[in-house]
Motif scaffolding. Structure first.
Motif, PDB file in Angstrom:
ATOM      1  N   ARG A  31       0.828  -1.201   0.000  1.00 60.81           N
ATOM      2  CA  ARG A  31       0.000   0.000   0.000  1.00 60.81           C
ATOM      3  C   ARG A  31       0.866   1.256   0.000  1.00 60.81           C
ATOM      4  NH1 ARG A  31      -5.241  -0.847   1.115  1.00 60.81           N
ATOM      5  NH2 ARG A  31      -5.458   1.397   1.262  1.00 60.81           N
ATOM      6  N   ALA A  37      -7.878   3.833  -0.667  1.00 57.64           N
ATOM      7  CA  ALA A  37      -7.675   3.058  -1.890  1.00 57.64           C
ATOM      8  C   ALA A  37      -7.620   1.569  -1.596  1.00 57.64           C
ATOM      9  CB  ALA A  37      -6.384   3.500  -2.587  1.00 57.64           C
ATOM     10  N   GLY A  39      -6.434  -2.308  -1.772  1.00 55.57           N
ATOM     11  CA  GLY A  39      -5.133  -2.954  -1.943  1.00 55.57           C
ATOM     12  C   GLY A  39      -5.287  -4.449  -1.824  1.00 55.57           C
ATOM     13  N   GLY A  79      -3.114   5.634  -4.081  1.00 56.23           N
ATOM     14  CA  GLY A  79      -3.235   4.191  -4.231  1.00 56.23           C
ATOM     15  C   GLY A  79      -2.666   3.671  -5.526  1.00 56.23           C
ATOM     16  N   ASN A  82      -0.590   0.597  -5.032  1.00 55.18           N
ATOM     17  CA  ASN A  82      -1.169  -0.471  -4.230  1.00 55.18           C
ATOM     18  C   ASN A  82      -1.192  -1.787  -4.995  1.00 55.18           C
ATOM     19  OD1 ASN A  82      -1.607   1.490  -2.325  1.00 55.18           O
ATOM     20  ND2 ASN A  82      -3.788   1.066  -2.083  1.00 55.18           N
TER      21      ASN A  82
END
Length: 462
Positions: A31, A37, A39, A79, A82
């Motif tokens: 992450r 966001a 992950g 993100g 991610n």
């Protein structure tokens, strides 16, 4: 090739120590800094030490049809780095060489794992300056800056990362190495492919080297701070600066919530006063009489627009102390809870409207929202604070995050000025650029990455 076979091949080609599979270890690479966001859990994390290793990873993953998520230091806020389930996270921090500093032509060649501040310090020894300066410049890497087209506090005068890029080397989806760009001041041969990859968030290829333009080292900056009893007055001052053609090297704005947080964290009064609703911080790095004229003009604009407190200093330490109040805002807000920072850019004449909108959203969701930003280019960072152990507050923070983006677009702005789209603003990219824009994005992606190998699901889905 099954997953075990892929991991074995990667270890054979890169060495055992370069391929990590322990879930407790790989989780730390899964992450970036954006809590909203999504992950996933990677199959493996690989850390090549050179471009040949990157090519080997790409070729092996292409054969196994396993997606690749490129990653730098993990300082991103969208993100974009991610992991997704079953991917290979390709960490580029060990490609950390400054290959060349060409002082005569004011350029440098640098690998993606070099830390921004280390690079700035290195070129400074040659009397040169690398302008992009994200707030995380003491630990973010050049590759991440390139992938997200990062900005910083100096954008008003020097632009964002792409404005310093001359050329790139990029590993493509078939493992071949694309060399694009130039070392000359001018050059218009063919499509500007270098600029295509800057800001592509690892969705088109893996950047393994960059040729960047440098500037002469500026003079030590002189600093101005101005307090206002209304955000509207501060916004008018910014608009006047633009209209009158002033180009300070830095022009930042802080709202009342961010001022209070910084003062509490620094345990000092930065001179704003209890009635201050907005603070402008400006700098000129032109030096000598030119800097004095620039800051005198800037101060006069602030006074004309209703500032009830201005202070100008050419003392470097004092200026750094004043600017520290702006730089520590996110850290200061951690005293109140977990923060979630947004990234919208609006026309500079509409900054006050955005701040007012954030105040309304704060009241509606019942959460603290502090606004700081790069007033000189309209890039604002409203930051929402919530309690980490409260799912209900987390949902209210998500609501506020999207509401701020909606206001940004309604004011004629964009949903990201420097943090990127990543995996958190995919639907907002579609809203901003429309169906034709999305079609062109997908066509470019399919042309360069037909198997959807690189960072699938980031920016948009196919």
């Amino acid at each position: 090739m099954n997953n075990d076979g892929l991991v074995a091949r990667l270890r054979d080609e890169l060495g055992k120590d370069a391929v990590l599979t322990d879930p407790d270890v790989t989780a730390s690479y899964s992450r970036d800094m954006m809590p909203l966001a999504p992950g996933g859990s990677p199959l493996a994390v690989v850390l090549p030490t050179g471009v040949e290793g990157v090519q080997a990873v790409v070729r092996a993953c292409a054969e196994a049809k396993v997606p690749i998520v490129p990653r730098g230091a993990g300082s991103g806020l969208s993100g974009a780095a991610n992991a997704i389930d079953g991917c290979v996270v390709l960490v580029l921090t060990k490609l950390d060489q400054i290959v060349e500093i060409d002082a005569g032509n004011r350029l440098a060649v640098v690998q993606p794992g070099v830390v921004n501040l280390d690079f700035r310090d290195a070129v400074e020894k040659h009397g040169l300056f690398y302008p992009p300066d994200p707030s995380s410049y003491d630990w973010c890497t050049i590759g991440g800056n390139l992938s997200t087209n990062a900005g910083g506090l100096c954008c008003v005068k020097y632009g964002v990362t792409t404005d310093s890029v001359l050329g790139l080397e990029v590993v493509l989806a078939d493992g071949s190495l694309l060399k694009t760009g130039r070392r000359t001041v001018k050059g218009v041969a063919g499509y500007d492919l270098a600029k295509l990859f800057v800001g592509s968030e690892g969705t088109l290829g893996v950047i393994t080297q960059a040729t960047v333009a440098l500037k002469p080292l500026p003079q030590a900056p002189a600093t101005l701070v101005a307090g206002f009893t209304s955000t509207e007055a501060a916004g008018e001052a910014v608009a006047r600066v633009v209209r009158e053609g002033l180009v300070p090297s830095l022009l930042e704005i802080m709202d009342a919530a961010s001022i209070k947080a910084s003062e509490a964290y620094l345990k000092t009064d930065i001179g704003a006063g209890s009635d201050c609703k907005a603070l402008l911080l400006g700098q000129s790095d032109s030096g000598g009489e030119v800097a004095r004229r620039e800051l005198t003009a800037l101060e006069q604009i602030c006074l004309d627009c209703g500032s009830d407190m201005t202070y100008v200093t050419d003392d470097l330490a004092e200026g750094n102390m004043l600017l520290q109040a702006r730089r520590v805002v996110l850290t200061a807000l951690e005293h109140y809870g977990i923060w979630l920072t947004d990234d919208v850019s609006v026309p500079r004449t509409r900054i006050a409207e955005l701040i007012a909108g954030c105040e309304r959203i704060s009241e509606e969701v019942g959460l603290r929202i502090a606004v700081v930003g790069h007033a000189g280019d309209g890039n604002m960072h409203p930051t929402i604070v919530y309690q980490p152990d409260s799912p209900e507050e987390f949902e209210r923070a998500r609501t506020a995050f999207d509401a701020i983006l909606e206001i940004g677009l309604s004011l004629g702005g964009t949903v990201t000025g420097e943090h990127g789209v990543g995996k958190i603003k995919r639907e907002w990219l579609a809203k901003e650029i429309g169906p034709v824009g999305m079609r062109v994005h997908r066509q470019i992606k399919q042309a360069l990455d037909p198997e959807n190998l690189f960072n699938p699901g980031s920016m948009f889905s196919l």
